[in-house]
Scaffold this active site. Structure first.
Site, mmCIF file in Angstrom:
data_model
loop_
_atom_site.group_PDB
_atom_site.id
_atom_site.type_symbol
_atom_site.label_atom_id
_atom_site.label_comp_id
_atom_site.label_asym_id
_atom_site.label_seq_id
_atom_site.Cartn_x
_atom_site.Cartn_y
_atom_site.Cartn_z
ATOM 1 N N SER A 40 0.922 -1.215 -0.098
ATOM 2 C CA SER A 40 -0.093 0.214 0.171
ATOM 3 C C SER A 40 0.929 1.359 0.562
ATOM 4 O O SER A 40 0.700 2.562 -0.530
ATOM 5 C CB SER A 40 -0.588 -0.181 1.184
ATOM 6 O OG SER A 40 -0.132 -0.103 2.269
ATOM 7 N N HIS A 263 -0.740 6.729 6.295
ATOM 8 C CA HIS A 263 -0.099 6.218 4.054
ATOM 9 C C HIS A 263 0.382 7.392 3.325
ATOM 10 O O HIS A 263 -0.465 8.867 4.128
ATOM 11 C CB HIS A 263 -1.730 5.961 3.341
ATOM 12 C CG HIS A 263 -1.492 4.008 3.715
ATOM 13 N ND1 HIS A 263 -2.108 3.487 5.030
ATOM 14 C CD2 HIS A 263 -1.058 3.001 3.089
ATOM 15 C CE1 HIS A 263 -1.836 2.575 5.300
ATOM 16 N NE2 HIS A 263 -1.429 1.724 4.144
#
Length: 281
Positions: A40, A263
């Site tokens: 990710s 993220h």
């Protein structure tokens, strides 16, 4: 005395022009073949526009592989997938997503990858470090890890050779490709920024120390196995989760732009893609 014959150069020049034109046309029709692998941190979950393959939560246009491909004028095959581990290079993910190494070809020119965070469960560990209240009203994840003998650090050290094996396999499948290993970011600055990000100061330092340890393993294996390492931690320094929202490359527990918690966001991916493209050149 007979005069020397003059040989016209026009046919020769025309032939050279055609050869040059043919080479230009062939070059234009043969873009750089680029395969992006990883988890990710490369896929950019929830950054618009999201790829129709919803299993991987991959950004179709704005993860760092897409940014690097546009910069390089490359033809991109992006098989990055949220939740991927090194095992998913050679095995199916979720039982449906093909092994990422299936995208590699003998004609591949460039390969990038970011991997390892899920192998050692870094996100899960970080979530266990959250404390909404200041010390001592909670539990320190650094203390808990120390009491267990620092298992996550040991996991990172034990995992590192698996990356070396993966890099060797990439070279075997795509022997002419340049391989770029991109690390993980500077997620939180020294001392943290509680309560902006709800993690105690010493736990913030502990979590980032593990990210740094993983990055060191990525760098060491890249250098030992014929790949180029890109220091994403350096690129993101000053743009961590403690920065003002408009300056962040990485989102905190509560994102302030379209991206998954903990993220990279679109601004981060733009910076990381530029760094990967520069390394690819």
């Amino acid at each position: 005395m007979p005069r020397p014959r003059l040989i016209s150069t026009a046919p020769v020049l025309a032939l050279l022009a055609c050869v040059g034109l043919g080479a230009t046309t062939a070059g234009a029709a043969d873009p750089l073949e680029y395969v992006a692998l990883g988890d990710s941190a490369a896929a950019g979950p929830l950054i618009p526009q999201v790829d129709p393959n919803l299993l991987c939560l991959r950004s179709r246009d704005n993860d760092y592989p897409a940014v690097a491909a546009r910069t390089l004028g490359a033809q991109l095959t992006d098989v990055t997938c949220s939740g991927a581990t090194t095992a998913h290079f050679t095995s199916r993910q979720f039982g449906l997503v093909s092994p990422q190494f299936d995208a590699l070809k003998p004609t591949t020119d460039l390969v990038s990858l970011t991997i390892g965070g899920n192998d050692v469960s870094l996100v899960q560990l970080t979530l266990g470090c959250l404390n909404l209240l200041p010390e001592p009203l909670g539990r320190s994840c650094a203390d808990q890890e120390a009491a267990k003998g620092n298992p996550t650090a040991a996991k990172i050290d034990a995992w590192a050779p698996a990356l070396g094996t993966a890099l060797d396999t990439i070279h075997a499948r795509s022997p002419h490709a340049k391989v770029v290993v991109a690390g993980y970011g500077t997620y939180i600055r020294p001392g943290g920024c509680h309560p902006t990000q709800p993690i105690w100061s010493r736990d913030a330092d502990f979590v980032q120390s593990l990210v740094n340890r993983l990055n060191a393993a990525l760098r060491t294996q890249a250098e030992a196995h014929g790949a180029t390492y890109v220091d994403i931690a350096a690129v993101s320094e000053g743009h961590d989760t403690c920065a003002a929202p408009a300056q962040r490359y990485l989102e905190g527990l509560i994102p302030t732009s379209p991206a998954a918690p903990l993220h990279p966001n679109a601004a981060g991916m733009a910076a990381f893609g530029a760094a990967v493209a520069a390394a690819a050149r």
